[in-house]
Scaffold this motif. Structure first.
Motif, PDB file in Angstrom:
ATOM      1  N   LEU A 129      77.106 105.036 -25.801  1.00  0.00           N
ATOM      2  CA  LEU A 129      77.032 103.621 -25.446  1.00  0.00           C
ATOM      3  C   LEU A 129      75.876 103.350 -24.493  1.00  0.00           C
ATOM      4  O   LEU A 129      75.216 102.306 -24.580  1.00  0.00           O
ATOM      5  CB  LEU A 129      78.358 103.156 -24.845  1.00  0.00           C
ATOM      6  N   GLU A 130      75.598 104.290 -23.604  1.00  0.00           N
ATOM      7  CA  GLU A 130      74.465 104.120 -22.701  1.00  0.00           C
ATOM      8  C   GLU A 130      73.152 104.155 -23.477  1.00  0.00           C
ATOM      9  O   GLU A 130      72.230 103.367 -23.203  1.00  0.00           O
ATOM     10  CB  GLU A 130      74.473 105.214 -21.636  1.00  0.00           C
ATOM     11  N   ARG A 131      73.063 105.032 -24.468  1.00  0.00           N
ATOM     12  CA  ARG A 131      71.859 105.098 -25.298  1.00  0.00           C
ATOM     13  C   ARG A 131      71.682 103.813 -26.112  1.00  0.00           C
ATOM     14  O   ARG A 131      70.564 103.339 -26.302  1.00  0.00           O
ATOM     15  CB  ARG A 131      71.935 106.310 -26.234  1.00  0.00           C
ATOM     16  N   ILE A 132      72.803 103.252 -26.563  1.00  0.00           N
ATOM     17  CA  ILE A 132      72.733 101.992 -27.312  1.00  0.00           C
ATOM     18  C   ILE A 132      72.242 100.867 -26.403  1.00  0.00           C
ATOM     19  O   ILE A 132      71.408 100.043 -26.804  1.00  0.00           O
ATOM     20  CB  ILE A 132      74.099 101.661 -27.938  1.00  0.00           C
ATOM     21  N   ILE A 133      72.732 100.820 -25.166  1.00  0.00           N
ATOM     22  CA  ILE A 133      72.264  99.803 -24.217  1.00  0.00           C
ATOM     23  C   ILE A 133      70.760  99.935 -23.991  1.00  0.00           C
ATOM     24  O   ILE A 133      70.026  98.935 -23.973  1.00  0.00           O
ATOM     25  CB  ILE A 133      73.026  99.919 -22.875  1.00  0.00           C
ATOM     26  N   GLN A 134      70.289 101.168 -23.831  1.00  0.00           N
ATOM     27  CA  GLN A 134      68.856 101.382 -23.619  1.00  0.00           C
ATOM     28  C   GLN A 134      68.042 100.895 -24.819  1.00  0.00           C
ATOM     29  O   GLN A 134      66.995 100.261 -24.664  1.00  0.00           O
ATOM     30  CB  GLN A 134      68.591 102.867 -23.361  1.00  0.00           C
ATOM     31  N   ALA A 135      68.521 101.201 -26.028  1.00  0.00           N
ATOM     32  CA  ALA A 135      67.821 100.741 -27.228  1.00  0.00           C
ATOM     33  C   ALA A 135      67.883  99.223 -27.353  1.00  0.00           C
ATOM     34  O   ALA A 135      66.887  98.572 -27.715  1.00  0.00           O
ATOM     35  CB  ALA A 135      68.427 101.406 -28.461  1.00  0.00           C
ATOM     36  N   PHE A 136      69.042  98.651 -27.066  1.00  0.00           N
ATOM     37  CA  PHE A 136      69.192  97.198 -27.118  1.00  0.00           C
ATOM     38  C   PHE A 136      68.250  96.505 -26.123  1.00  0.00           C
ATOM     39  O   PHE A 136      67.769  95.395 -26.388  1.00  0.00           O
ATOM     40  CB  PHE A 136      70.637  96.801 -26.813  1.00  0.00           C
ATOM     41  N   THR A 137      68.009  97.138 -24.987  1.00  0.00           N
ATOM     42  CA  THR A 137      67.094  96.562 -24.004  1.00  0.00           C
ATOM     43  C   THR A 137      65.693  96.409 -24.597  1.00  0.00           C
ATOM     44  O   THR A 137      65.020  95.385 -24.405  1.00  0.00           O
ATOM     45  CB  THR A 137      67.052  97.430 -22.740  1.00  0.00           C
ATOM     46  N   ILE A 138      65.254  97.428 -25.328  1.00  0.00           N
ATOM     47  CA  ILE A 138      63.957  97.349 -26.003  1.00  0.00           C
ATOM     48  C   ILE A 138      63.980  96.252 -27.065  1.00  0.00           C
ATOM     49  O   ILE A 138      63.012  95.491 -27.220  1.00  0.00           O
ATOM     50  CB  ILE A 138      63.616  98.708 -26.656  1.00  0.00           C
ATOM     51  N   LEU A 139      65.078  96.152 -27.799  1.00  0.00           N
ATOM     52  CA  LEU A 139      65.186  95.159 -28.866  1.00  0.00           C
ATOM     53  C   LEU A 139      65.235  93.734 -28.309  1.00  0.00           C
ATOM     54  O   LEU A 139      64.658  92.817 -28.907  1.00  0.00           O
ATOM     55  CB  LEU A 139      66.415  95.459 -29.722  1.00  0.00           C
ATOM     56  N   GLU A 140      65.896  93.555 -27.192  1.00  0.00           N
ATOM     57  CA  GLU A 140      65.901  92.231 -26.563  1.00  0.00           C
ATOM     58  C   GLU A 140      64.489  91.844 -26.138  1.00  0.00           C
ATOM     59  O   GLU A 140      64.064  90.699 -26.339  1.00  0.00           O
ATOM     60  CB  GLU A 140      66.842  92.216 -25.354  1.00  0.00           C
ATOM     61  N   ALA A 141      63.760  92.798 -25.567  1.00  0.00           N
ATOM     62  CA  ALA A 141      62.379  92.504 -25.162  1.00  0.00           C
ATOM     63  C   ALA A 141      61.527  92.157 -26.378  1.00  0.00           C
ATOM     64  O   ALA A 141      60.707  91.229 -26.337  1.00  0.00           O
ATOM     65  CB  ALA A 141      61.793  93.708 -24.419  1.00  0.00           C
ATOM     66  N   ALA A 142      61.726  92.890 -27.474  1.00  0.00           N
ATOM     67  CA  ALA A 142      60.967  92.626 -28.691  1.00  0.00           C
ATOM     68  C   ALA A 142      61.288  91.240 -29.256  1.00  0.00           C
ATOM     69  O   ALA A 142      60.406  90.552 -29.785  1.00  0.00           O
ATOM     70  CB  ALA A 142      61.261  93.701 -29.734  1.00  0.00           C
ATOM     71  N   ALA A 143      62.542  90.839 -29.149  1.00  0.00           N
ATOM     72  CA  ALA A 143      62.927  89.511 -29.623  1.00  0.00           C
ATOM     73  C   ALA A 143      62.250  88.421 -28.789  1.00  0.00           C
ATOM     74  O   ALA A 143      61.753  87.425 -29.330  1.00  0.00           O
ATOM     75  CB  ALA A 143      64.443  89.358 -29.576  1.00  0.00           C
ATOM     76  N   HIS A 144      62.204  88.614 -27.487  1.00  0.00           N
ATOM     77  CA  HIS A 144      61.563  87.623 -26.619  1.00  0.00           C
ATOM     78  C   HIS A 144      60.051  87.563 -26.863  1.00  0.00           C
ATOM     79  O   HIS A 144      59.427  86.509 -26.681  1.00  0.00           O
ATOM     80  CB  HIS A 144      61.862  87.929 -25.157  1.00  0.00           C
ATOM     81  N   GLN A 145      59.481  88.683 -27.294  1.00  0.00           N
ATOM     82  CA  GLN A 145      58.050  88.724 -27.593  1.00  0.00           C
ATOM     83  C   GLN A 145      57.744  88.182 -28.989  1.00  0.00           C
ATOM     84  O   GLN A 145      56.573  88.021 -29.347  1.00  0.00           O
ATOM     85  CB  GLN A 145      57.548  90.164 -27.490  1.00  0.00           C
ATOM     86  N   GLY A 146      58.780  87.930 -29.788  1.00  0.00           N
ATOM     87  CA  GLY A 146      58.580  87.410 -31.124  1.00  0.00           C
ATOM     88  C   GLY A 146      58.345  88.461 -32.185  1.00  0.00           C
ATOM     89  O   GLY A 146      57.961  88.141 -33.315  1.00  0.00           O
ATOM     90  N   ASP A 147      58.587  89.734 -31.850  1.00  0.00           N
ATOM     91  CA  ASP A 147      58.382  90.809 -32.823  1.00  0.00           C
ATOM     92  C   ASP A 147      59.562  90.973 -33.776  1.00  0.00           C
ATOM     93  O   ASP A 147      59.400  91.485 -34.887  1.00  0.00           O
ATOM     94  CB  ASP A 147      58.113  92.139 -32.108  1.00  0.00           C
TER      95      ASP A 147
END
Length: 301
Positions: A129-147
């Motif tokens: 679950l901690e690894r998923i949170i870390q990956a989700f953090t990258i994905l949230e940033a990518a969403a905000h960047q429009g990627d």
């Protein structure tokens, strides 16, 4: 009623399968960088520029041997991750977002799944679950960047093994986003006459499909024919019991299409005839819930 999309995992010729699906009116295609020995994105790329209405979902997690060697040499993954050809480490997820965009020639990704994040977790649920949170953090940033427009989890056994629940994923996304508003959009899991538990649970408002629907997430069924295995297992009597007058394929797909809360299913079909048969099953009225319960009881007995 659920919709039908193209799943490219078992397609021998992804380009031909995608052309047939698009001609049949399919607007959702699911793929992954590891499919077709690493050529899936390249096979799709030529079809995408003239079809902006197509929704493409792809993944990050599993990789080919070549992709693993390249990622390790770039310092993106560890030797252990390279050996098992799988990683959802933040650096690799960030790399895969950019690589997926480049390989398919799209300005952004419609949906990016973490591909079997439970792979290699060895039952360590907290660490997973901690690894998923870390990956989700990258994905949230990518969403905000429009990627990317959104992200999700594509799993084979994550829900059935107890590795995580839908609520775990929602909580992880909220922690990653620092908000209750996230870009978590979908889950993908096997649903078919063999993997019948999600159907039976959904009939009682429980399980991952119902939980996803209840939290506003899409739920997509992978392997609705269990890789074609069900074509030989479903008898004429069973098909008639499920849906009188339907073919083996149509009856099998009708159960998936009628699952309460399911957004759609991803089918690896390659010909116009196969798509006509499959789409007809998804366009028919849903199986009444009492009969769907009877089907579950018979098949799970």
């Amino acid at each position: 009623m659920a919709v039908l999309g193209l799943g490219t995992y078992r397609c021998r010729d992804i380009t031909a399968a995608a052309r047939a699906a698009i001609t049949a009116g399919v607007t959702v295609i699911d793929t992954a960088p590891v499919y077709a020995r690493g050529s899936a994105h390249a096979q799709l790329a030529g079809l995408l520029p003239d079809r902006p209405g197509l929704r493409i979902s792809t993944k990050a997690g599993h990789m080919t041997r070549h992709q693993a060697r390249t990622a390790q040499q770039a310092g993106l993954i560890t030797s252990d991750e390279a050996a098992r050809c799988h990683s959802i480490a933040p650096a690799y997820v960030r790399h895969r977002i950019a690589a997926n965009i480049t390989e398919m020639g799209r300005r952004r990704l419609d949906l990016l799944y973490l591909h079997n994040p439970e792979h290699g977790a060895h039952g360590d649920r907290s660490r997973l679950l901690e690894r998923i949170i870390q990956a989700f953090t990258i994905l949230e940033a990518a969403a905000h960047q429009g990627d990317i427009a959104g992200y999700g989890i594509a799993t084979w056994s994550g829900f059935t093994s107890g590795a995580f629940t839908v609520q775990d994923l929602v909580t992880a996304a909220q922690r990653a986003a620092g908000s209750t508003r996230t870009h978590l959009r979908a889950i993908q899991l096997p649903v078919n006459l063999i993997e019948l538990t999600p159907v039976a649970e959904a009939l009682h408002g429980a399980g991952p499909v119902a939980e996803a629907a209840g939290t506003g997430l899409e739920a997509w069924a992978s392997a609705p024919l269990n890789g074609g295995e069900l074509l030989d297992l479903v008898t004429a009597d069973l098909a008639e019991f499920i849906s009188p007058g339907a073919s083996h394929v149509a009856a099998t797909l009708a159960v998936v299409a009628s699952t309460p809360g399911l957004t759609g299913a991803l089918l690896s079909a390659s010909t116009a005839a196969h798509w006509r048969e499959a789409l007809s099953a998804f366009q028919r009225p849903a199986i009444p819930l009492p009969h769907l319960q009877d089907i579950c009881r018979v098949l799970r007995a």
